[in-house]
Design a protein around this motif. Structure first.
Motif, PDB file in Angstrom:
ATOM      1  N   MET A   1       5.051   3.271  -0.858  1.00 51.28           N
ATOM      2  CA  MET A   1       4.013   2.246  -0.821  1.00 51.28           C
ATOM      3  C   MET A   1       3.496   1.991  -2.231  1.00 51.28           C
ATOM      4  N   LEU A   2       2.833   0.890  -2.414  1.00 51.32           N
ATOM      5  CA  LEU A   2       2.313   0.466  -3.708  1.00 51.32           C
ATOM      6  C   LEU A   2       1.239   1.437  -4.202  1.00 51.32           C
ATOM      7  N   ASN A   3       1.438   1.948  -5.409  1.00 47.67           N
ATOM      8  CA  ASN A   3       0.478   2.847  -6.034  1.00 47.67           C
ATOM      9  C   ASN A   3      -0.097   2.122  -7.245  1.00 47.67           C
ATOM     10  N   ALA A  53      13.888  -3.506   1.302  1.00 43.20           N
ATOM     11  CA  ALA A  53      12.447  -3.676   1.551  1.00 43.20           C
ATOM     12  C   ALA A  53      12.206  -4.556   2.765  1.00 43.20           C
ATOM     13  N   ARG A  54      11.225  -4.188   3.547  1.00 42.17           N
ATOM     14  CA  ARG A  54      10.835  -4.967   4.720  1.00 42.17           C
ATOM     15  C   ARG A  54       9.333  -5.233   4.634  1.00 42.17           C
ATOM     16  N   ILE A  55       8.966  -6.460   4.915  1.00 40.51           N
ATOM     17  CA  ILE A  55       7.548  -6.804   4.971  1.00 40.51           C
ATOM     18  C   ILE A  55       7.203  -6.911   6.452  1.00 40.51           C
ATOM     19  N   SER A  56       6.403  -5.975   6.906  1.00 36.52           N
ATOM     20  CA  SER A  56       6.029  -5.910   8.321  1.00 36.52           C
ATOM     21  C   SER A  56       4.513  -5.767   8.412  1.00 36.52           C
ATOM     22  N   HIS A  61      -0.543  -3.631   6.308  1.00 37.67           N
ATOM     23  CA  HIS A  61      -1.756  -2.874   6.640  1.00 37.67           C
ATOM     24  C   HIS A  61      -2.001  -1.735   5.643  1.00 37.67           C
ATOM     25  N   ARG A  62      -0.920  -1.182   5.088  1.00 35.63           N
ATOM     26  CA  ARG A  62      -1.049  -0.053   4.165  1.00 35.63           C
ATOM     27  C   ARG A  62      -1.269  -0.472   2.709  1.00 35.63           C
ATOM     28  N   LEU A  63      -1.284  -1.764   2.430  1.00 39.23           N
ATOM     29  CA  LEU A  63      -1.565  -2.192   1.060  1.00 39.23           C
ATOM     30  C   LEU A  63      -3.009  -1.839   0.693  1.00 39.23           C
ATOM     31  N   PRO A  64      -3.227  -1.260  -0.470  1.00 39.23           N
ATOM     32  CA  PRO A  64      -4.592  -0.890  -0.896  1.00 39.23           C
ATOM     33  C   PRO A  64      -5.349  -2.123  -1.405  1.00 39.23           C
TER      34      PRO A  64
END
Length: 152
Positions: A1-3, A53-56, A61-64
């Protein structure tokens, strides 16, 4: 996930802020605008930059988002991070503001006016300190100008 701590943050000529984490298969681009007197995300683009990569809904929802918004607001205007750092809260237990506070208020106001930050100087002081423009910022500006001998 994006950090966001390890991400590279850049701003393009259109004012779009791109957040790129080298270990994340997603690329996030954000535009910031003023909505109801507050600068916030007005456009968000998520791109899959890796074939796997999949955008679901779960990934989105997990993007900060709070961290992304903070980074985008800071990166969307010249020297924003520096002037945000000037806006310090009053130390606990201290009754009034010290002389440095009034200098910082004037500096933030002047920077926002000179760089044509959306909303101008009063809005910048209000946003960075989390206070109301009327009456707090107007009162602070009068006090700061009086203490500085009328400059700014």
């Amino acid at each position: 996930m994006l950090n966001v701590d390890r991400a590279q943050v850049t701003r393009d000529q259109d004012g779009q802020v791109v957040i790129s984490d080298p270990d994340c298969p997603l690329l996030v681009a954000v535009k910031v605008g003023e909505v109801t007197g507050r600068r916030q995300i007005t456009e968000l683009t998520v791109q899959a930059r890796h074939p796997s990569a999949r955008i679901s809904p779960g990934v989105l929802h997990r993007l900060p988002l709070a961290q992304i918004e903070h980074l985008a607001v800071v990166a969307s205007h010249p020297n924003e991070a520096y002037y945000r750092a000037l806006a310090r809260p009053k130390p606990t237990g201290q009754r009034g503001w010290d002389d440095g506070h009034w200098d910082r208020v004037l500096a933030v106001h002047q920077w926002a006016e000179e760089t044509r930050r959306p909303g101008g100087g009063a809005a910048a002081v209000a946003e960075l300190w989390g206070v109301a423009v009327d009456p707090t910022v107007y009162r602070w500006m009068a006090t700061a100008r009086k203490r500085s001998g009328g400059r700014s």
